[in-house]
Design a protein around this motif. Structure first.
Motif, PDB file in Angstrom:
ATOM      1  N   GLU A  48       0.851  -1.185   0.000  1.00 15.18           N
ATOM      2  CA  GLU A  48       0.000   0.000   0.000  1.00 15.18           C
ATOM      3  C   GLU A  48       0.885   1.232   0.000  1.00 15.18           C
ATOM      4  N   SER A  91       1.038   5.742  -1.382  1.00 13.61           N
ATOM      5  CA  SER A  91       0.247   6.938  -1.675  1.00 13.61           C
ATOM      6  C   SER A  91       0.196   7.316  -3.147  1.00 13.61           C
ATOM      7  N   HIS A  92       0.994   6.686  -3.982  1.00 16.73           N
ATOM      8  CA  HIS A  92       0.955   6.976  -5.418  1.00 16.73           C
ATOM      9  C   HIS A  92       1.168   5.677  -6.202  1.00 16.73           C
ATOM     10  N   PRO A  93       0.692   5.639  -7.438  1.00 17.24           N
ATOM     11  CA  PRO A  93       0.803   4.399  -8.217  1.00 17.24           C
ATOM     12  C   PRO A  93       2.196   4.225  -8.815  1.00 17.24           C
ATOM     13  N   THR A 128      -4.099  -0.971  -8.086  1.00 16.55           N
ATOM     14  CA  THR A 128      -5.503  -0.690  -7.842  1.00 16.55           C
ATOM     15  C   THR A 128      -5.602   0.531  -6.931  1.00 16.55           C
ATOM     16  N   GLU A 129      -6.419   1.503  -7.337  1.00 12.88           N
ATOM     17  CA  GLU A 129      -6.652   2.656  -6.472  1.00 12.88           C
ATOM     18  C   GLU A 129      -7.791   2.294  -5.527  1.00 12.88           C
ATOM     19  N   GLU A 130      -7.489   2.234  -4.246  1.00 10.19           N
ATOM     20  CA  GLU A 130      -8.495   1.847  -3.262  1.00 10.19           C
ATOM     21  C   GLU A 130      -9.262   3.046  -2.718  1.00 10.19           C
ATOM     22  N   PRO A 146      -8.767   7.795  -2.748  1.00 14.88           N
ATOM     23  CA  PRO A 146      -7.883   8.876  -3.201  1.00 14.88           C
ATOM     24  C   PRO A 146      -6.579   8.875  -2.398  1.00 14.88           C
ATOM     25  N   CYS A 188      -4.486   6.382  -2.109  1.00 15.12           N
ATOM     26  CA  CYS A 188      -4.188   5.068  -1.534  1.00 15.12           C
ATOM     27  C   CYS A 188      -4.227   4.021  -2.645  1.00 15.12           C
ATOM     28  N   PHE A 189      -3.057   3.502  -2.989  1.00 19.54           N
ATOM     29  CA  PHE A 189      -2.935   2.528  -4.075  1.00 19.54           C
ATOM     30  C   PHE A 189      -2.412   1.207  -3.538  1.00 19.54           C
TER      31      PHE A 189
END
Length: 99
Positions: free
Chosen positions: A47, A49-51, A82-84, A86, A88-89
């Motif tokens: 997990e 904060s950015h992809p 996967t973006e879970e 805003p 949080c990826f």
């Protein structure tokens, strides 16, 4: 009826542990501190904060809270993003080599 998780070849160990991720594919070898959510024999879910881009090669280090258990030091490839929520990826990394 079996659900998807029951069809896995390896069991996943649920974690909530800090992981250091180094992006091998970028010239600066950027390092990111993220959270390892789960781990199996062939991959891990991180997990952050950015992809990251699919196919990005990374080096991951998951420390151990117990001196008798060795830390995980591995190289892998981003297979899923996967973006879970805003900011949080969830990044799925396939382990290619364990150091």
């Amino acid at each position: 009826m079996l659900n998807y998780d029951d069809k896995r070849n390896f069991y996943r160990m649920m974690l909530n542990s800090e992981v250091n991720v180094t992006i091998i594919d970028d010239e600066a070898n950027s390092s990111i501190v993220a959270t390892c959510r789960d781990l199996s024999a062939t991959g891990l879910a991180i997990e952050m904060s950015h992809p990251l881009d699919l196919g990005t090669h990374v080096h991951v280090n998951v420390g151990s809270a117990n001196a008798s258990v060795q830390a995980l030091d591995a190289r892998g490839k981003v297979m899923r993003v996967t973006e879970e929520a805003p900011g949080c990826f969830l990044i799925g990394v396939s382990i290619e080599e364990i150091d």
